[in-house]
Motif scaffolding. Sequence first.
Motif, mmCIF file in Angstrom:
data_model
loop_
_atom_site.group_PDB
_atom_site.id
_atom_site.type_symbol
_atom_site.label_atom_id
_atom_site.label_comp_id
_atom_site.label_asym_id
_atom_site.label_seq_id
_atom_site.Cartn_x
_atom_site.Cartn_y
_atom_site.Cartn_z
ATOM 1 N N ASN A 127 0.818 -1.216 0.000
ATOM 2 C CA ASN A 127 0.000 0.000 0.000
ATOM 3 C C ASN A 127 0.847 1.260 0.000
ATOM 4 O O ASN A 127 0.315 2.360 -0.142
ATOM 5 C CB ASN A 127 -0.927 0.003 1.221
ATOM 6 N N ASN A 128 2.160 1.080 0.192
ATOM 7 C CA ASN A 128 3.041 2.259 0.239
ATOM 8 C C ASN A 128 3.610 2.539 -1.151
ATOM 9 O O ASN A 128 4.601 1.939 -1.570
ATOM 10 C CB ASN A 128 4.155 2.008 1.256
ATOM 11 N N TYR A 129 2.973 3.540 -1.824
ATOM 12 C CA TYR A 129 3.379 3.839 -3.206
ATOM 13 C C TYR A 129 4.632 4.698 -3.262
ATOM 14 O O TYR A 129 5.124 5.024 -4.320
ATOM 15 C CB TYR A 129 2.209 4.512 -3.942
ATOM 16 N N SER A 130 5.137 5.099 -2.059
ATOM 17 C CA SER A 130 6.377 5.889 -2.071
ATOM 18 C C SER A 130 7.607 4.974 -2.139
ATOM 19 O O SER A 130 8.730 5.441 -2.258
ATOM 20 C CB SER A 130 6.463 6.729 -0.795
ATOM 21 N N ASP A 131 7.318 3.699 -2.063
ATOM 22 C CA ASP A 131 8.412 2.725 -2.113
ATOM 23 C C ASP A 131 8.846 2.555 -3.567
ATOM 24 O O ASP A 131 8.261 1.776 -4.320
ATOM 25 C CB ASP A 131 7.905 1.400 -1.528
ATOM 26 N N ALA A 132 9.877 3.297 -3.923
ATOM 27 C CA ALA A 132 10.280 3.351 -5.340
ATOM 28 C C ALA A 132 10.888 2.047 -5.805
ATOM 29 O O ALA A 132 10.934 1.761 -7.005
ATOM 30 C CB ALA A 132 11.249 4.495 -5.555
ATOM 31 N N ALA A 133 11.335 1.211 -4.833
ATOM 32 C CA ALA A 133 12.048 -0.004 -5.231
ATOM 33 C C ALA A 133 11.134 -1.024 -5.890
ATOM 34 O O ALA A 133 11.572 -1.849 -6.680
ATOM 35 C CB ALA A 133 12.714 -0.611 -4.000
ATOM 36 N N MET A 134 9.852 -0.946 -5.551
ATOM 37 C CA MET A 134 8.954 -1.980 -6.071
ATOM 38 C C MET A 134 8.359 -1.564 -7.421
ATOM 39 O O MET A 134 7.835 -0.469 -7.572
ATOM 40 C CB MET A 134 7.815 -2.239 -5.072
ATOM 41 N N SER A 135 8.471 -2.459 -8.382
ATOM 42 C CA SER A 135 7.912 -2.148 -9.700
ATOM 43 C C SER A 135 6.390 -2.273 -9.642
ATOM 44 O O SER A 135 5.846 -3.011 -8.809
ATOM 45 C CB SER A 135 8.472 -3.104 -10.739
ATOM 46 N N SER A 136 5.723 -1.597 -10.533
ATOM 47 C CA SER A 136 4.259 -1.644 -10.505
ATOM 48 C C SER A 136 3.752 -3.032 -10.854
ATOM 49 O O SER A 136 2.749 -3.489 -10.304
ATOM 50 C CB SER A 136 3.677 -0.599 -11.447
ATOM 51 N N SER A 137 4.471 -3.727 -11.739
ATOM 52 C CA SER A 137 3.975 -5.054 -12.122
ATOM 53 C C SER A 137 4.088 -6.025 -10.950
ATOM 54 O O SER A 137 3.185 -6.825 -10.714
ATOM 55 C CB SER A 137 4.721 -5.586 -13.329
ATOM 56 N N GLN A 138 5.223 -5.888 -10.152
ATOM 57 C CA GLN A 138 5.359 -6.784 -8.998
ATOM 58 C C GLN A 138 4.292 -6.447 -7.939
ATOM 59 O O GLN A 138 3.662 -7.317 -7.350
ATOM 60 C CB GLN A 138 6.756 -6.654 -8.367
ATOM 61 N N ARG A 139 4.040 -5.121 -7.755
ATOM 62 C CA ARG A 139 3.039 -4.717 -6.760
ATOM 63 C C ARG A 139 1.672 -5.297 -7.130
ATOM 64 O O ARG A 139 0.974 -5.875 -6.312
ATOM 65 C CB ARG A 139 2.968 -3.196 -6.705
ATOM 66 N N HIS A 140 1.364 -5.114 -8.400
ATOM 67 C CA HIS A 140 0.075 -5.579 -8.894
ATOM 68 C C HIS A 140 -0.068 -7.095 -8.682
ATOM 69 O O HIS A 140 -1.064 -7.576 -8.146
ATOM 70 C CB HIS A 140 -0.017 -5.198 -10.383
ATOM 71 N N PHE A 141 1.026 -7.839 -9.056
ATOM 72 C CA PHE A 141 1.018 -9.297 -8.927
ATOM 73 C C PHE A 141 0.837 -9.696 -7.454
ATOM 74 O O PHE A 141 0.011 -10.522 -7.104
ATOM 75 C CB PHE A 141 2.342 -9.862 -9.489
ATOM 76 N N LEU A 142 1.653 -9.057 -6.572
ATOM 77 C CA LEU A 142 1.610 -9.427 -5.154
ATOM 78 C C LEU A 142 0.253 -9.081 -4.514
ATOM 79 O O LEU A 142 -0.295 -9.838 -3.713
ATOM 80 C CB LEU A 142 2.745 -8.723 -4.389
ATOM 81 N N MET A 143 -0.264 -7.891 -4.892
ATOM 82 C CA MET A 143 -1.574 -7.504 -4.348
ATOM 83 C C MET A 143 -2.621 -8.569 -4.662
ATOM 84 O O MET A 143 -3.395 -8.984 -3.790
ATOM 85 C CB MET A 143 -2.046 -6.177 -4.955
ATOM 86 N N ALA A 144 -2.620 -9.000 -5.927
ATOM 87 C CA ALA A 144 -3.614 -9.980 -6.347
ATOM 88 C C ALA A 144 -3.418 -11.290 -5.588
ATOM 89 O O ALA A 144 -4.393 -11.912 -5.120
ATOM 90 C CB ALA A 144 -3.509 -10.198 -7.856
ATOM 91 N N GLU A 145 -2.139 -11.705 -5.410
ATOM 92 C CA GLU A 145 -1.856 -12.972 -4.726
ATOM 93 C C GLU A 145 -2.276 -12.893 -3.260
ATOM 94 O O GLU A 145 -2.919 -13.792 -2.742
ATOM 95 C CB GLU A 145 -0.339 -13.271 -4.794
ATOM 96 N N VAL A 146 -1.870 -11.788 -2.599
ATOM 97 C CA VAL A 146 -2.171 -11.656 -1.169
ATOM 98 C C VAL A 146 -3.687 -11.590 -0.965
ATOM 99 O O VAL A 146 -4.243 -12.201 -0.063
ATOM 100 C CB VAL A 146 -1.472 -10.404 -0.570
#
Length: 596
Positions: free
Chosen positions: A182-201
């Motif tokens: 949920n922290n979009y200030s975390d520049a290290a995480m790519s949007s595709s990984q965030r999207h993938f992880l969000m869906a999985e979690v």
Amino acid sequence: MLVALVPAVGVLWFMSVAMRNERLAVQERLADVYLNHLTSLQRQVTSFWQERQAALRAGGQQLPSENFASLVRANLADGIVIYDVAGKVLYPVAANGAAPAGGNAGLARSLQAQSAELLKAGQKEQALAKLAELVGDVRLRDVVGAEGALIVPNAQLLILKTADANALVRRQARDDLEKRLNNYSDAAMSSSQRHFLMAEVQALATAPNLFPTLAAEEMAAEYLEHDAARPSDAKLQRTPLPKVWSLPSADRTVVALFREERLKAELAALIGPLALPDSRVSVLAPGEVVTADKRVPELDASELLPGWRLALSFNGADPLAAASTRQRRFYLLAGFGVVLIIAALAFMVARFVAAQMRLARLKDELVSTVSHELKTPLASMRALVDTLAAGRFRDEAQLRDYLQLIAKENVRLCHLIENFLAFSRMERGKHRFQFKNLAPGDVVRAAVGVMKEKLESLDCRFELRLPPDLPRIRGDAEALATVLVNLLDNACKYTNGAKRIAMQARADRGHVWFEVEDNGIGLAPAETQKIFERFYQVDQSLTRQCGGCGLGLSIVKFIVEAHGGTVEVRSAPGEGSVFRVRLPVAGNDGSEAQAS
Ligand code: ADP
């Protein structure tokens, strides 16, 4: 009749034409009102979307991911894509390429590989220990693996999938991962990984909606899969996704994505409360059709929403038809009123003309009657005076006879002239009565006194029945005497041979009755009402002989009615007549008493 009919028909025709025109005009005017309403809604829609466009601004120094999250969290759209000014997509983007291994990266990758081996060998506890070591090492937090994805969040997902539900390590991994995603200030995480992880979690979780931005991430990713190019025009347009529309910001660096239902709901919420009474405005997407009122044309919803339209329809009763019905009712009423006025005017004119004609006729009749009636006594007086002047008389007795004849003609002449004058005053409405309390006996005696000579002549037997103590009546003494004189005079005139004339007065139930009875020629039933009309004479030759002008009884009727009384006659041909006058008794205060 024609005088009223022609203008009335003219007015009705004119009103019907005016009504038709006015009905159309009213409908047009009202349609204009609704059209203006649509135009003002159009302006509201445009300014609403301009504001939305203005809100779609990428915020200054923020990361594209932060921009994305803040726009989505402000609920400005269902999905957001952010570009740079050159048109390159900044968010969401696929993972960066692989980062070089070595240092912390080497440690992280080796721990990852070891845990994978252990899991494969079925050594779950050891594998979880390795993963916990990896996740717990702060140095490894931003290390990416060979595919460019962060290693730690992937390890946390593996713990979530592997560890027992209540294990501490699992709870810690879940909390940390949720926070990080949920922290979009975390520049290290790519949007595709965030999207993938969000869906999985989210798929593993029992609680709903762990990630409010997930749907926007999905829509944006899906949109970019189909068409990554920045829109060429800063207006609402269709996207390759079904029923999804895009609206770029004015500089086209932010593209907002909307589902069609959301667009419609927002527009409906905007214009719904502004609807005019009885009407409803629908927002139509391109190609959509509703049954709207054709008299109010559809309008473009806004220049920012090409192809979208506003259509107006009426709820229940059609106000255009209702307005024209109201108008028609008004015209019908007005027309009816005008026709009524014309009819009333025509009636008044007709009455006036009739009155004038009657007056003219009366004048003619009066002139001819007066001249004729005056001529007879005047001519006989003249002949007598000429005879006397020429000394053509035998002796003194004859001289006296002639003088008596002259006096008699004179009386007759006076009587005639009095009747004419009374009639003339009556006709002009100038007759004034001097009302006083009178003893009926006095009135009777005055009349008998006037008629004395005729009533005491040799061929006449006169009987007077006058009881004492008659109640007083209220009236004009002279006028009432005239009434009785006229009745007595008629009784003498219209009785041939031996006359028997009776006069009586009596009281009965609040009234005093005066009756004059004769044994004369009588009247046919058809004549009994007519004789009270002016100038009416039953037999002209007879009355000429008797010396009358048809005014006596009309004067009687006028005077009696002016005293609140009635006059009637009972008669039959050859059997004499009885004329009855009924007058009210005077009240204590001097007014006429009410009959009981
Ligand atoms: P006139 O001057 O002709 O007598 P009146 O108005 O007094 O006019 O009477 C109208 C007509 O009524 C008379 O012409 C006469 O024909 C009829 N009439 C009036 N009184 C009597 C009566 N007592 N008996 C019979 N006819 C009468």
